[in-house]
Design a protein around this motif. Sequence first.
Motif, short mmCIF file in Angstrom:
data_model
loop_
_atom_site.label_atom_id
_atom_site.label_comp_id
_atom_site.label_asym_id
_atom_site.label_seq_id
_atom_site.Cartn_x
_atom_site.Cartn_y
_atom_site.Cartn_z
N THR A 1 0.84 -1.20 0.00
CA THR A 1 0.00 0.00 0.00
C THR A 1 0.88 1.25 0.00
OG1 THR A 1 -1.82 -1.11 1.14
CG2 THR A 1 -1.76 1.29 1.26
N ALA A 2 1.95 1.22 0.78
CA ALA A 2 2.89 2.35 0.81
C ALA A 2 3.54 2.53 -0.56
CB ALA A 2 3.94 2.12 1.89
N GLU A 3 3.90 1.43 -1.22
CA GLU A 3 4.51 1.52 -2.55
C GLU A 3 3.52 2.08 -3.56
OE1 GLU A 3 6.58 -1.88 -3.94
OE2 GLU A 3 7.66 -2.20 -2.07
N ALA A 4 2.25 1.68 -3.44
CA ALA A 4 1.22 2.23 -4.33
C ALA A 4 1.08 3.73 -4.13
CB ALA A 4 -0.12 1.54 -4.07
N ALA A 5 1.19 4.19 -2.88
CA ALA A 5 1.10 5.62 -2.60
C ALA A 5 2.28 6.37 -3.20
CB ALA A 5 1.03 5.85 -1.09
N VAL A 6 3.48 5.76 -3.17
CA VAL A 6 4.66 6.38 -3.77
C VAL A 6 4.46 6.50 -5.28
CG1 VAL A 6 7.10 6.04 -4.30
CG2 VAL A 6 6.27 5.64 -1.99
N PHE A 7 3.97 5.43 -5.90
CA PHE A 7 3.72 5.48 -7.34
C PHE A 7 2.68 6.55 -7.66
CE2 PHE A 7 1.71 4.49 -11.30
CZ PHE A 7 2.75 4.03 -12.11
N ALA A 8 1.62 6.63 -6.86
CA ALA A 8 0.57 7.62 -7.09
C ALA A 8 1.13 9.04 -6.99
CB ALA A 8 -0.57 7.43 -6.10
N GLY A 9 2.08 9.24 -6.08
CA GLY A 9 2.71 10.55 -5.96
C GLY A 9 3.45 10.94 -7.22
N MET A 10 4.22 10.00 -7.79
CA MET A 10 4.93 10.26 -9.04
C MET A 10 3.95 10.47 -10.18
SD MET A 10 8.20 7.67 -8.94
CE MET A 10 7.17 6.20 -9.01
N ALA A 11 2.91 9.63 -10.21
CA ALA A 11 1.90 9.75 -11.27
C ALA A 11 1.18 11.09 -11.18
CB ALA A 11 0.91 8.60 -11.16
N SER A 12 0.92 11.57 -9.98
CA SER A 12 0.23 12.85 -9.79
C SER A 12 1.04 13.99 -10.40
CB SER A 12 0.00 13.12 -8.30
OG SER A 12 -0.84 12.14 -7.73
N HIS A 13 2.34 13.96 -10.16
CA HIS A 13 3.21 15.02 -10.69
C HIS A 13 3.16 15.02 -12.21
CE1 HIS A 13 6.63 17.80 -10.75
NE2 HIS A 13 7.13 17.04 -11.71
N ALA A 14 3.29 13.83 -12.81
CA ALA A 14 3.26 13.75 -14.27
C ALA A 14 1.89 14.12 -14.82
CB ALA A 14 3.64 12.33 -14.71
N LEU A 15 0.83 13.70 -14.15
CA LEU A 15 -0.52 13.99 -14.63
C LEU A 15 -0.83 15.48 -14.54
CD1 LEU A 15 -3.18 13.03 -15.74
CD2 LEU A 15 -3.89 12.37 -13.43
N ARG A 16 -0.34 16.15 -13.51
CA ARG A 16 -0.55 17.61 -13.42
C ARG A 16 0.04 18.30 -14.65
NH1 ARG A 16 0.62 16.91 -7.79
NH2 ARG A 16 2.79 17.53 -8.11
N LEU A 17 1.25 17.87 -15.06
CA LEU A 17 1.88 18.45 -16.25
C LEU A 17 1.06 18.14 -17.50
CD1 LEU A 17 5.66 17.69 -15.58
CD2 LEU A 17 4.46 19.85 -15.25
N ALA A 18 0.59 16.88 -17.60
CA ALA A 18 -0.19 16.48 -18.77
C ALA A 18 -1.48 17.30 -18.88
CB ALA A 18 -0.51 14.99 -18.70
#
Length: 244
Positions: free
Chosen positions: A148-165
Amino acid sequence: MTTQEDAGDFERLHALIATADIKGFLDGMSGHAAAAMTKATGRRIESAVTLRRRKRSTTIAGSSDEAILLDGIEQRLGDGPCAEALRTGKPTLIADVSAEPRWPAYCENLAASGYRSVLGVPLDLEEDASGALNFFAPAPGVFTTETTAEAAVFAGMASHALRLAIRIAVAEELADNLRAALDSRTAIDLACGMIMAQNECSKEQAIEILRRTSSNRNQKLNTLAEQIVARVSGTDSTTTYFED
């Protein structure tokens, strides 16, 4: 995932920003999310992402058609772990659908589809957008505290990229709207010039003639203008030239 693997996922997510549209970006992102969690859990994981933008319809993408159908269960019922994650801003876990008291209809549908556990993780986006990742597993107890913690880390990276997109998509939408507005203005200006020449009138009088005719015909002003230009010039081209 190791730090080096995290960096690799981060680079791949940013590479996806070059995709032609938000839906394409989300499809790629959910595929990477499923692969990352499959590796972390040692079990096959499907992933779907839900994105809500102001004045836009909800966008759903997934690592497979099956993932999109699984996410659609919650969208159809109107509540579940994804919606809860969006409300609370925290990961929401259903460790075993057979023992989950919340969302009984959702859990029943998920079990009927062959999945026994699900993890919803919110995405940290800007004010006019919200989203969440859903991870689906065919067995109970797959999502531990560590995964679950690893999923949260991935979501954090994905959020940054998605904001740019999203920023890029908004800029492209604004540019498209500007092009459409200028194309419409070009046709109206050309039609006004033709009316002025034929009637020996002022621009204000020509615009009034256009407006009156548009109203009488119940026709959009720019459509009428394009028809006038086409009839007089013998061409359908009234677009403004842009050098991209």
